[in-house]
Design a protein around this motif. Structure first.
Motif, PDB file in Angstrom:
ATOM      1  N   LEU A 108     -52.330  10.252 -58.776  1.00  0.00           N
ATOM      2  CA  LEU A 108     -51.776  11.170 -57.787  1.00  0.00           C
ATOM      3  C   LEU A 108     -50.267  11.010 -57.571  1.00  0.00           C
ATOM      4  CD1 LEU A 108     -54.609  11.255 -55.089  1.00  0.00           C
ATOM      5  CD2 LEU A 108     -54.078  12.957 -56.846  1.00  0.00           C
ATOM      6  N   PRO A 109     -49.719   9.791 -57.520  1.00  0.00           N
ATOM      7  CA  PRO A 109     -48.266   9.681 -57.299  1.00  0.00           C
ATOM      8  C   PRO A 109     -47.431  10.114 -58.500  1.00  0.00           C
ATOM      9  CG  PRO A 109     -49.411   7.649 -56.689  1.00  0.00           C
ATOM     10  CD  PRO A 109     -50.373   8.473 -57.484  1.00  0.00           C
ATOM     11  N   GLY A 110     -48.051  10.282 -59.675  1.00  0.00           N
ATOM     12  CA  GLY A 110     -47.301  10.606 -60.880  1.00  0.00           C
ATOM     13  C   GLY A 110     -46.770  12.020 -60.890  1.00  0.00           C
ATOM     14  N   ASP A 111     -45.917  12.298 -61.868  1.00  0.00           N
ATOM     15  CA  ASP A 111     -45.270  13.609 -61.964  1.00  0.00           C
ATOM     16  C   ASP A 111     -46.256  14.735 -62.195  1.00  0.00           C
ATOM     17  OD1 ASP A 111     -42.803  12.480 -61.542  1.00  0.00           O
ATOM     18  OD2 ASP A 111     -42.315  12.301 -63.669  1.00  0.00           O
ATOM     19  N   GLU A 112     -47.411  14.429 -62.785  1.00  0.00           N
ATOM     20  CA  GLU A 112     -48.392  15.483 -63.025  1.00  0.00           C
ATOM     21  C   GLU A 112     -48.930  16.052 -61.717  1.00  0.00           C
ATOM     22  OE1 GLU A 112     -52.659  16.244 -65.311  1.00  0.00           O
ATOM     23  OE2 GLU A 112     -51.566  14.370 -65.620  1.00  0.00           O
ATOM     24  N   PHE A 113     -48.946  15.227 -60.672  1.00  0.00           N
ATOM     25  CA  PHE A 113     -49.486  15.689 -59.400  1.00  0.00           C
ATOM     26  C   PHE A 113     -48.392  15.716 -58.322  1.00  0.00           C
ATOM     27  CE2 PHE A 113     -53.165  14.438 -61.838  1.00  0.00           C
ATOM     28  CZ  PHE A 113     -54.001  15.520 -61.625  1.00  0.00           C
ATOM     29  N   PHE A 114     -48.243  14.661 -57.535  1.00  0.00           N
ATOM     30  CA  PHE A 114     -47.356  14.733 -56.372  1.00  0.00           C
ATOM     31  C   PHE A 114     -45.934  14.269 -56.632  1.00  0.00           C
ATOM     32  CE2 PHE A 114     -51.443  14.175 -53.744  1.00  0.00           C
ATOM     33  CZ  PHE A 114     -51.668  15.542 -53.753  1.00  0.00           C
ATOM     34  N   GLY A 115     -45.681  13.541 -57.717  1.00  0.00           N
ATOM     35  CA  GLY A 115     -44.328  13.078 -58.002  1.00  0.00           C
ATOM     36  C   GLY A 115     -43.710  12.374 -56.809  1.00  0.00           C
ATOM     37  N   SER A 116     -44.460  11.471 -56.191  1.00  0.00           N
ATOM     38  CA  SER A 116     -44.028  10.888 -54.913  1.00  0.00           C
ATOM     39  C   SER A 116     -42.831   9.949 -55.044  1.00  0.00           C
ATOM     40  CB  SER A 116     -45.199  10.159 -54.253  1.00  0.00           C
ATOM     41  OG  SER A 116     -45.739   9.178 -55.110  1.00  0.00           O
ATOM     42  N   SER A 165     -54.914  27.317 -47.353  1.00  0.00           N
ATOM     43  CA  SER A 165     -55.204  27.413 -48.784  1.00  0.00           C
ATOM     44  C   SER A 165     -53.868  27.401 -49.524  1.00  0.00           C
ATOM     45  CB  SER A 165     -55.983  28.697 -49.079  1.00  0.00           C
ATOM     46  OG  SER A 165     -56.254  28.811 -50.465  1.00  0.00           O
ATOM     47  N   VAL A 166     -53.656  26.352 -50.294  1.00  0.00           N
ATOM     48  CA  VAL A 166     -52.353  26.131 -50.933  1.00  0.00           C
ATOM     49  C   VAL A 166     -52.479  26.345 -52.442  1.00  0.00           C
ATOM     50  CG1 VAL A 166     -50.472  24.503 -51.309  1.00  0.00           C
ATOM     51  CG2 VAL A 166     -51.744  24.461 -49.151  1.00  0.00           C
ATOM     52  N   ALA A 167     -51.658  27.235 -52.967  1.00  0.00           N
ATOM     53  CA  ALA A 167     -51.594  27.425 -54.418  1.00  0.00           C
ATOM     54  C   ALA A 167     -50.811  26.255 -55.020  1.00  0.00           C
ATOM     55  CB  ALA A 167     -50.919  28.747 -54.748  1.00  0.00           C
ATOM     56  N   ARG A 168     -51.439  25.486 -55.890  1.00  0.00           N
ATOM     57  CA  ARG A 168     -50.820  24.255 -56.395  1.00  0.00           C
ATOM     58  C   ARG A 168     -49.801  24.495 -57.513  1.00  0.00           C
ATOM     59  NH1 ARG A 168     -53.100  22.759 -61.186  1.00  0.00           N
ATOM     60  NH2 ARG A 168     -55.069  23.766 -61.764  1.00  0.00           N
ATOM     61  N   LEU A 169     -50.021  25.519 -58.344  1.00  0.00           N
ATOM     62  CA  LEU A 169     -49.176  25.708 -59.523  1.00  0.00           C
ATOM     63  C   LEU A 169     -47.712  26.008 -59.183  1.00  0.00           C
ATOM     64  CD1 LEU A 169     -51.651  27.642 -61.844  1.00  0.00           C
ATOM     65  CD2 LEU A 169     -50.971  25.238 -61.947  1.00  0.00           C
ATOM     66  N   PRO A 170     -47.416  26.829 -58.146  1.00  0.00           N
ATOM     67  CA  PRO A 170     -45.992  27.052 -57.836  1.00  0.00           C
ATOM     68  C   PRO A 170     -45.244  25.781 -57.470  1.00  0.00           C
ATOM     69  CG  PRO A 170     -47.349  28.730 -56.794  1.00  0.00           C
ATOM     70  CD  PRO A 170     -48.282  27.697 -57.342  1.00  0.00           C
ATOM     71  N   PHE A 171     -45.989  24.737 -57.038  1.00  0.00           N
ATOM     72  CA  PHE A 171     -45.349  23.469 -56.684  1.00  0.00           C
ATOM     73  C   PHE A 171     -45.401  22.466 -57.830  1.00  0.00           C
ATOM     74  CE2 PHE A 171     -46.854  25.301 -52.681  1.00  0.00           C
ATOM     75  CZ  PHE A 171     -45.693  25.266 -51.921  1.00  0.00           C
ATOM     76  N   GLY A 172     -45.975  22.861 -58.954  1.00  0.00           N
ATOM     77  CA  GLY A 172     -46.069  21.948 -60.088  1.00  0.00           C
ATOM     78  C   GLY A 172     -47.065  20.836 -59.875  1.00  0.00           C
ATOM     79  N   VAL A 173     -48.069  21.057 -59.044  1.00  0.00           N
ATOM     80  CA  VAL A 173     -49.100  20.049 -58.799  1.00  0.00           C
ATOM     81  C   VAL A 173     -50.260  20.290 -59.759  1.00  0.00           C
ATOM     82  CG1 VAL A 173     -50.765  19.147 -57.141  1.00  0.00           C
ATOM     83  CG2 VAL A 173     -48.466  19.776 -56.381  1.00  0.00           C
ATOM     84  N   GLY A 174     -50.553  19.308 -60.605  1.00  0.00           N
ATOM     85  CA  GLY A 174     -51.587  19.482 -61.612  1.00  0.00           C
ATOM     86  C   GLY A 174     -51.054  20.248 -62.799  1.00  0.00           C
TER      87      GLY A 174
END
Length: 411
Positions: A315-323, A379-388
């Motif tokens: 989850l913290p990685g760039d593929e998901f949250f890039g925390s 309901s959050v669209a994940r793709l516009p934020f680059g999540v996943g």
């Protein structure tokens, strides 16, 4: 003196034994480590594949250099042969079921063999995940029992029967090697325990980190401490102090212990659910005049967990949250509107991974006076934020449902 095994067989025997001891020591603790165990899971997988490869090599050596003749017949000899066969089945089956377990997980976590060589997933149906998981755990316990029987048999021959059988697995009649080689097993076990992450710092209760603050720019009073201080000083933030204000401005609200922000997303017909354990909010609102609402929620993205160390580590990685580059996500809304008897809707801006997009939330208030229960969703669209955005996310639904609920009080 009995004929010895080949030097290659001896080296492989003790190397595999030490690695298995390490695997057992680590495996006992992995399930309780959460995200802290992600790197150790990867090492566990790499060493498991190493055991598999060394076992295959050991079988090849045994075919090339047949083992010495048996020294004992009868039921004792049959038992010894059965234990040997069982150990080979364990050394092959445990890595293979672990590989199958990873390959059939809901989220396909990439495996790099010692961080270098990509390991492909086995072409198995996801429905076999439970079987792989149960088989891996069962084989671990069976393996422990077989190792105990193997050691007991070796000690019986060396101490009680004094037939020198154990020297067949020692390169040279050396007391130092006789003691040192078995000690490698203990070293492997102790090393496995030593590299386990220490006990996690006792985190403050999540609700204590969720004290509500009122924005200073609206002249409402801030809660005790700021957002960063809240997570480290829960006692000071269980309630937010509201300073006296001239009559008229909307009240500021303080979140009470027990609040939660959760999320869920579909994945190839299944649902992955988790929550954020650290978040803060600044809320000012008169329920009778929702247009007065001023809301800001800040979420610590590194606190996300779905209760699985593999996925939590991703989850913290760039593929998901890039925390690492974007440690927090924020939702800001000015004003809200009635959507029902106790329902409200607020349109604001969600900033996640450095991307800001419009976002709406819905929430309900129950109760009256200075104490309210709040629950809502978005309901959050994940793709516009680059999540996943990687290969392991291909099965994820495009929308993530975010839910929240908490009690709030004002003075």
């Amino acid at each position: 003196m009995p004929q010895r095994y080949s030097l290659a067989a001896i080296i492989l025997h003790w190397a595999i034994a030490a690695l298995l001891a390490f695997q057992i020591a680590v495996g006992w603790a992995l399930g309780s480590l959460g995200a802290r165990g992600f790197a150790l899971f990867q090492l566990h997988k790499s060493i498991g594949i190493t055991v598999l490869l060394l076992t295959l090599l050991r079988i090849g050596v045994r075919w090339w250099k047949p083992r010495p003749a048996k020294l004992e017949g009868g039921w004792q000899g049959a038992l010894a042969s059965s234990v040997h066969v069982g150990l080979y089945a364990f050394m092959l089956g445990a890595p293979l079921t672990g590989w199958a377990l990873v390959s059939t997980a809901k989220v396909k976590v990439p495996t790099l063999f010692f961080g270098v060589i990509p390991l492909p997933h086995l072409p198995l149906p996801m429905a076999s995940h439970g079987l792989a998981e149960g088989g891996h755990s069962l084989l671990a316990w069976i393996g422990i029992a077989l190792v105990a029987l193997h050691v007991a048999g070796a000690l019986r021959h060396h101490v009680l029967m004094r037939d020198g059988l154990i020297w067949r697995m020692v390169p040279g009649r050396s007391t130092a090697l006789l003691l040192g080689l078995p000690a490698l097993i203990l070293v492997g076990f102790l090393l496995g325990r030593a590299i386990l992450p220490g006990a996690a710092p006792v985190a403050p209760d999540a609700p204590a980190a969720n004290a509500v603050e009122a924005p200073a720019e609206d002249n409402a009073v801030e809660a005790a401490g700021n957002a960063s201080d809240n997570a480290a000083a829960p006692a000071a933030n269980e309630t937010a102090a509201v300073a006296e204000e001239p009559a008229g401005p909307p009240p500021a609200w303080a979140v009470q212990p027990g609040g939660k922000i959760g999320f869920s997303v579909g994945n190839s017909g299944e649902t992955i659910s988790g929550n954020f354990s650290k978040w803060t909010a600044k809320v000012v609102m008169d329920p009778d005049h929702p247009e007065s609402a001023d809301i800001k929620v800040t979420i610590d993205m590194a606190s996300a967990s779905v209760g699985d160390a593999y996925k939590d580590g991703m989850l913290p990685g760039d593929e998901f949250f890039g925390s690492a580059a974007h440690p927090t996500a924020t939702f800001v809304a000015k004003g809200a509107e009635k959507s029902g008897a106790n329902g409200y809707r607020a349109h604001g801006t969600l900033t996640l991974k450095g991307v800001a997009k419009p976002q709406a939330i819905r929430f309900t208030l129950s109760g009256s006076g200075k104490s309210r229960k709040v629950s809502g969703s978005a309901s959050v669209a994940r793709l516009p934020f680059g999540v996943g955005n990687g290969d392991s996310s291909t099965g994820l639904d495009p929308k993530v449902m975010v839910t929240f609920n908490f009690d709030a009080k004002t003075q």
